[in-house]
Design a protein around this motif. Structure first.
Motif, mmCIF file in Angstrom:
data_model
loop_
_atom_site.group_PDB
_atom_site.id
_atom_site.type_symbol
_atom_site.label_atom_id
_atom_site.label_comp_id
_atom_site.label_asym_id
_atom_site.label_seq_id
_atom_site.Cartn_x
_atom_site.Cartn_y
_atom_site.Cartn_z
ATOM 1 N N TYR A 1 89.981 -57.891 -20.745
ATOM 2 C CA TYR A 1 90.860 -57.272 -21.726
ATOM 3 C C TYR A 1 90.921 -55.763 -21.480
ATOM 4 O O TYR A 1 89.982 -55.153 -20.951
ATOM 5 N N THR A 2 92.016 -55.152 -21.912
ATOM 6 C CA THR A 2 92.151 -53.699 -21.903
ATOM 7 C C THR A 2 92.668 -53.252 -23.259
ATOM 8 O O THR A 2 93.316 -54.024 -23.988
ATOM 9 N N GLY A 3 92.409 -51.994 -23.614
ATOM 10 C CA GLY A 3 92.881 -51.476 -24.891
ATOM 11 C C GLY A 3 92.145 -50.223 -25.281
ATOM 12 O O GLY A 3 91.766 -49.408 -24.428
ATOM 13 N N SER A 4 91.913 -50.071 -26.567
ATOM 14 C CA SER A 4 91.228 -48.883 -27.066
ATOM 15 C C SER A 4 90.606 -49.211 -28.419
ATOM 16 O O SER A 4 90.885 -50.247 -29.020
ATOM 17 N N ILE B 1 89.204 -52.108 -33.248
ATOM 18 C CA ILE B 1 89.300 -52.372 -31.817
ATOM 19 C C ILE B 1 90.579 -53.162 -31.571
ATOM 20 O O ILE B 1 90.868 -54.128 -32.294
ATOM 21 N N SER B 2 91.328 -52.770 -30.551
ATOM 22 C CA SER B 2 92.551 -53.486 -30.184
ATOM 23 C C SER B 2 92.541 -53.715 -28.683
ATOM 24 O O SER B 2 92.522 -52.760 -27.898
ATOM 25 N N LEU B 3 92.542 -55.006 -28.277
ATOM 26 C CA LEU B 3 92.461 -55.372 -26.868
ATOM 27 C C LEU B 3 93.501 -56.438 -26.550
ATOM 28 O O LEU B 3 93.824 -57.266 -27.401
ATOM 29 N N VAL B 4 93.993 -56.421 -25.316
ATOM 30 C CA VAL B 4 94.941 -57.431 -24.843
ATOM 31 C C VAL B 4 94.493 -57.892 -23.468
ATOM 32 O O VAL B 4 94.100 -57.075 -22.621
ATOM 33 N N GLY B 5 94.537 -59.220 -23.220
ATOM 34 C CA GLY B 5 94.163 -59.710 -21.898
ATOM 35 C C GLY B 5 94.256 -61.214 -21.803
ATOM 36 O O GLY B 5 94.579 -61.910 -22.777
ATOM 37 N N ASP B 6 93.952 -61.704 -20.615
ATOM 38 C CA ASP B 6 94.005 -63.143 -20.346
ATOM 39 C C ASP B 6 92.666 -63.785 -20.665
ATOM 40 O O ASP B 6 91.617 -63.297 -20.243
ATOM 41 N N ASN B 7 92.718 -64.885 -21.413
ATOM 42 C CA ASN B 7 91.527 -65.641 -21.761
ATOM 43 C C ASN B 7 91.542 -66.949 -20.996
ATOM 44 O O ASN B 7 92.346 -67.839 -21.273
ATOM 45 N N ALA C 1 96.070 -61.113 -27.855
ATOM 46 C CA ALA C 1 95.938 -59.783 -28.459
ATOM 47 C C ALA C 1 94.836 -59.903 -29.509
ATOM 48 O O ALA C 1 94.981 -60.627 -30.499
ATOM 49 N N VAL C 2 93.721 -59.221 -29.263
ATOM 50 C CA VAL C 2 92.524 -59.365 -30.089
ATOM 51 C C VAL C 2 92.279 -58.067 -30.849
ATOM 52 O O VAL C 2 92.326 -56.977 -30.266
ATOM 53 N N THR C 3 92.031 -58.161 -32.135
ATOM 54 C CA THR C 3 91.670 -56.980 -32.919
ATOM 55 C C THR C 3 90.426 -57.285 -33.743
ATOM 56 O O THR C 3 90.175 -58.416 -34.131
ATOM 57 N N ARG C 4 89.654 -56.248 -33.977
ATOM 58 C CA ARG C 4 88.505 -56.336 -34.886
ATOM 59 C C ARG C 4 88.517 -55.089 -35.756
ATOM 60 O O ARG C 4 88.681 -53.974 -35.263
ATOM 61 N N VAL D 1 93.126 -62.971 -33.763
ATOM 62 C CA VAL D 1 93.613 -63.265 -32.423
ATOM 63 C C VAL D 1 95.031 -63.819 -32.510
ATOM 64 O O VAL D 1 95.270 -64.827 -33.182
ATOM 65 N N TYR D 2 95.945 -63.144 -31.828
ATOM 66 C CA TYR D 2 97.314 -63.614 -31.666
ATOM 67 C C TYR D 2 97.548 -63.916 -30.184
ATOM 68 O O TYR D 2 96.985 -63.239 -29.309
#
Length: 615
Positions: free
Chosen positions: A80-83, A122-128, A136-139, A184-185
């Motif tokens: 995943y990548t993000g910030s 936390i906001s991340l996007v990537g292949d699972n 698109a994963v957020t916490r 998770v979307y």
């Protein structure tokens, strides 16, 4: 019942989606007062302070991944990548009171309290790969902490040459995480653009609410008596005893909301619409207890006593003694499924120590020391209660079978004091560890677990160098400058144990957490006008943060170098302006596991301006 489950879903705080915005400047202030007041014929000295700080931090260009083995070797998965961003508030204060009774008694009452709150997203996007989806994963999480300490102590001179001191201390720690949210979307990719959220995934750990509390209380008593054997005080016997009680209770629970019969269009709405209670009331959602989490309690009791002799043989000072320590620790855990696990540690240890100080002349010193110390596992390291990252991340579990670590220490040091405020020293050290505790990474096809193990043993040895020197003797123009540095160069080697995990870690590797070098250096400028400037450098070599279980390699935190600059300029007698520039290099924090970058991010540079008023 279903109706009760639906009611629980609708009761969750309906905040799921993090927001983006511009950061505000970090701010802080502090106030300190001190003096002496007459009371009941005694002078009571007081020192008090209060401070408040507000900070925001961004982890930019963040990338995360797990490692697994395949036919091609070690490869990344769930990348995943993000910030992430964090807003933190810290405030607290202290109040210390002291008084003297006669000429031989000093009483002190020291108190401190601090409270902090961290609001993180936390906001991340990537292949699972586990689900063959782009996510698109957020916490979002908010954590508040409180730390209290109260200490009453006395120091008494007995018969003009003997010393008695004692301390009664009480402490308390709280940690509360009232609403952590994982969402998770599935994400859609449009051309070469960054994937954007499309619809709620609706399966396990894709809509999780977690709640945790921690409370800890401690009480300690200790006393020491130093019996001087002669008037000069060059020969003495010292004895003491200590008792400590610590109790902790932790409750960590998480719940997953599952899609029961929402349509794709309904799952494509904003999370706040999906979970506002209407769909739950209609029976379109359901709820399950997340298998991670649980509760544990810890009861820690330590009773100790020691005897020590301090003797001078001519110019040589010898200090020798031993501490006897009885420790009893019990950690009771229960999983969300109700499975109880108890961990017990009970040890009586004799910890001897010997140090010899040899003043060669007025400017040189030799010091030698040998001792045995110990390290106990932390409570959470003993409890199998698990802590988890968002979907696609790691799960950390404690190990109830951990034992304490014994450490044998040997060191020697030479010191040279060329002038007042200057020092040049060099030392060597060696440490032998029995059953050192290490953090271990276990990767599987679809997930990754972290746990803790006891290795069989380890060695750590190295050299320590220290320098503090004014530059006036090099040139008159350099008189305001002082250079200082310290460096530690070390090597370590671990011997894995024979249990199911530690025996599978690498045989030839350093200890977890041990870097081959740590260097600190700086340059001070101190002008007669009151202007003071300091340039600081810190460098740490690569170090293992998680031992890998074969065939996975170890996880390393890569070398990082920091440069900070501080400047103080007086304005009149009472006002001082200060400028701090931190992390000027902005070196990334990078964790690698073989060819896989497990985690990488930057925290940015910080520029801080402040004003101080006072003497």
């Amino acid at each position: 019942t279903d109706a009760q489950v639906n009611q629980v879903i609708g009761s969750f705080r309906n905040v799921w989606t993090p927001t983006r915005g511009a950061a505000a400047p970090n701010t802080s202030f502090s106030l300190s007062l001190g003096g002496e007041l007459p009371a009941a014929g005694l002078g009571i000295g007081y020192a008090g302070s209060f401070s408040y700080g507000f900070e925001q931090e961004v982890r930019a260009d963040e990338s995360r991944a797990l490692a697994r083995t395949s036919a091609q070797g070690v490869e990344a998965f769930n990348a995943y990548t993000g910030s992430s961003g964090r807003t933190s508030v810290l405030w607290g204060g202290m109040l210390n009171l002291t008084t003297r009774i006669g000429t031989g008694t000093k009483l002190s009452f020291n108190n401190s309290y601090s409270r902090s709150g961290d609001n993180e997203a936390i906001s991340l996007v990537g292949d699972n790969e586990e689900f063959d989806e782009t996510f698109a994963v957020t916490r979002q999480g908010y954590t508040e902490r409180g730390v209290r300490s109260n200490q009453f102590s006395g120091r008494h001179t007995v018969a003009r040459r003997h010393l008695l001191d004692w301390t009664v201390a009480s402490s308390g720690v709280t940690r509360n995480e009232p609403d952590r949210t994982d969402l998770v979307y599935t994400a859609a990719v449009a051309g070469d653009q960054r994937p954007v959220p499309e619809r709620w995934f609706g399966s396990q750990r894709s809509a999780t609410k977690a709640f945790s509390t921690l409370s800890e209380s401690g009480l300690s008593l200790d006393g020491n008596f130093r019996w001087a054997l002669d008037e000069s005080g060059r020969a003495a016997i010292k004895a003491g005893a200590a008792f400590r009680i610590t109790d902790r209770a932790v409750d960590s629970r998480a719940y997953d909301v599952f899609n029961r019969s929402l349509t794709p269009d309904q799952r494509g709405q904003q999370a706040e619409r999906i979970f506002d209670g209407e769909y739950a009331e209609d029976g379109l959602l359901t709820l399950f207890t997340n298998p991670n989490g649980g509760i544990y309690t810890a009861e820690d009791r330590i009773t100790a006593g020691y005897l020590q002799a301090e003797v001078w043989f001519g110019l040589v000072q010898v200090i020798a003694g031993a501490r006897v320590e009885y420790a009893k620790l019990r950690v009771d855990s229960r999983s969300p499924q109700g499975q109880p696990v108890t961990s017990r540690l009970e040890n009586t240890d004799i910890l001897p120590a010997l140090s010899v100080n040899v003043p060669v002349d007025d400017y040189h010193n030799l010091r030698f020391g040998v001792s045995q110390t110990l390290a106990r596992p932390e409570y959470r390291e003993l409890s199998p209660v698990s802590y988890f990252e968002p979907l696609g991340g790691t799960i950390t579990r404690g190990n109830p079978g951990l034992t304490r670590t014994l450490i044998r220490n040997l060191d020697a040091r030479w010191e040279w004091f060329p002038a007042s405020g200057e020092v040049i020293s060099a030392g060597v050290f060696a440490k032998q560890f029995d059953a050192p505790i290490e953090k271990t990474y276990v990767g599987t096809t679809g997930s990754a677990n972290l746990s803790f193990i006891n290795a069989d043993g380890a060695w750590n040895y190295g050299v320590e160098l220290e320098l503090r020197k004014r530059l006036a003797n090099l040139a008159r123009t350099l008189a305001p400058f002082t250079v200082f540095a310290n460096a530690t160069l070390m090597q370590s080697n671990i011997t894995p144990g024979n249990d199911s995990l530690s025996s599978l870690t690498s045989v030839e590797r350093p200890m977890v957490g041990q870097s081959a070098y740590v260097v600190n250096a700086g340059l001070d400028l101190d002008l007669s006008s009151g202007v003071v400037a300091t340039l600081l450098y810190n460098g740490v070599g690569p170090r293992i943060v998680e031992a890998g279980v074969t065939p996975l390699p170890d996880t390393y935190e890569q070398a990082r170098h920091l440069i900070d600059l501080s400047l103080q300029v007086p304005f009149g007698r009472m006002v001082t302006f200060r400028l701090d520039a931190r992390n000027l290099l902005d070196s990334p924090i990078t964790l690698t596991q073989g060819p896989v970058t497990r985690d990488r991010y930057r925290v940015g540079r910080t520029l801080k301006f402040g004003v101080r008023y006072g003497n």
